[in-house]
Motif scaffolding. Structure first.
Motif, PDB file in Angstrom:
ATOM      1  N   ARG A   1       0.830  -1.208   0.000  1.00 39.41           N
ATOM      2  CA  ARG A   1       0.000   0.000   0.000  1.00 39.41           C
ATOM      3  C   ARG A   1       0.863   1.255   0.000  1.00 39.41           C
ATOM      4  NH1 ARG A   1      -5.338  -0.456   0.470  1.00 39.41           N
ATOM      5  NH2 ARG A   1      -6.138  -2.571   0.799  1.00 39.41           N
ATOM      6  N   SER A   2       1.947   1.142  -0.778  1.00 37.52           N
ATOM      7  CA  SER A   2       2.874   2.271  -0.879  1.00 37.52           C
ATOM      8  C   SER A   2       3.741   2.067  -2.113  1.00 37.52           C
ATOM      9  CB  SER A   2       3.756   2.358   0.372  1.00 37.52           C
ATOM     10  OG  SER A   2       4.851   3.217   0.156  1.00 37.52           O
TER      11      SER A   2
ATOM     12  N   SER B   1      -3.760   9.437  -3.202  1.00 37.52           N
ATOM     13  CA  SER B   1      -3.501  10.857  -2.993  1.00 37.52           C
ATOM     14  C   SER B   1      -2.407  10.959  -1.954  1.00 37.52           C
ATOM     15  CB  SER B   1      -4.776  11.565  -2.525  1.00 37.52           C
ATOM     16  OG  SER B   1      -5.162  11.100  -1.239  1.00 37.52           O
ATOM     17  N   THR B   2      -2.115  12.167  -1.515  1.00 35.50           N
ATOM     18  CA  THR B   2      -1.066  12.341  -0.517  1.00 35.50           C
ATOM     19  C   THR B   2      -1.451  11.731   0.818  1.00 35.50           C
ATOM     20  OG1 THR B   2      -1.963  14.512   0.008  1.00 35.50           O
ATOM     21  CG2 THR B   2      -0.166  14.426  -1.599  1.00 35.50           C
ATOM     22  N   ARG B   3      -2.748  11.490   1.043  1.00 32.41           N
ATOM     23  CA  ARG B   3      -3.205  11.011   2.340  1.00 32.41           C
ATOM     24  C   ARG B   3      -3.889   9.645   2.289  1.00 32.41           C
ATOM     25  NH1 ARG B   3      -5.866  16.301   5.361  1.00 32.41           N
ATOM     26  NH2 ARG B   3      -4.011  17.640   5.272  1.00 32.41           N
TER      27      ARG B   3
END
Length: 224
Positions: free
Chosen positions: A17-18, A52-54
């Motif tokens: 998840r990254s 997104s960034t979050r």
């Protein structure tokens, strides 16, 4: 696009998840990870991951594709493992035809060790010196000595074997001891190997320093 690599990258991204962690685990640049996923999505025509960034979210299409991809990659890995095991531990039936001299002196004495090393391999060993019909007789491999005749078959040199010229004391008593190789051709009887595929016998080779001798024919007189 390398679709298989892109699929593996997609799985690694969704596992971690990254994008950054996926790139680090695969030891490839993060930009390559993003590009591979982007190319895969473009190829499929669907969005697999929303990020997104979050947040990081796998889309419904991505979940379905991930499940199918995991099954496919598992099958591919199993295929690779099976092929690798077959290479390390061969199995099945192997038909080999080998010349009589090599069979008696080299191959047959080594069979116990061969069987212990490859217990799942069934070896069918044919011993003959005649030309073999590989396709017609179902032979997988032929081992022969001497010069290779013109052939479209794939051949590999396995080894070189030295021959020893010898005689019994009774022969020397009857015909005398030759003092020069040339005497073998002129005054002595010889027994030598015959190649069925060429119709020629094996020449006798002798050397002493820079001098070399080749005896091509046998003396055929029967002397009392």
């Amino acid at each position: 696009m390398n679709q298989l690599l892109a699929m593996r990258v997609f799985i690694r991204i969704t596992d971690a998840r990254s994008f950054a962690k996926a790139a680090d685990s695969l030891n490839i640049p993060r930009s390559s990870v993003s590009k591979l996923l982007q190319d895969l999505e473009q190829h499929l025509g669907v969005k697999l991951v929303e990020r997104s960034t979050r947040s990081f979210t796998i889309t419904a299409a991505g979940e379905a594709y991930r499940e199918q991809t995991l099954a496919l990659l598992a099958q591919l890995d199993e295929m690779d493992t099976t092929a690798g095991e077959a290479r390390v531990s061969p199995h099945g039936r192997l038909r080999v035809d080998v010349g009589s001299s090599l069979a008696n002196l080299v191959i047959i004495p080594a069979l116990p060790e061969f069987q212990a090393r490859y217990p799942a391999l069934e070896l069918l060993l044919g011993v003959s010196d005649r030309p073999a019909d590989l396709i017609g007789e179902g032979v997988d491999c032929v081992i022969r000595g001497g010069a290779l005749p013109d052939s479209s078959l794939i051949a590999r040199h396995l080894c070189s074997i030295d021959y020893v010229t010898c005689a019994t004391p009774a022969y020397f008593s009857k015909y005398g001891i030759p003092r020069h190789p040339q005497e073998l051709e002129e005054h002595h009887q010889t027994i030598r190997y015959f190649f069925p595929h060429t119709g020629k016998s094996l020449p006798l080779h002798f050397s002493q320093g820079a001098q070399k001798y080749e005896i091509k024919r046998a003396f055929s007189d029967e002397r009392e």
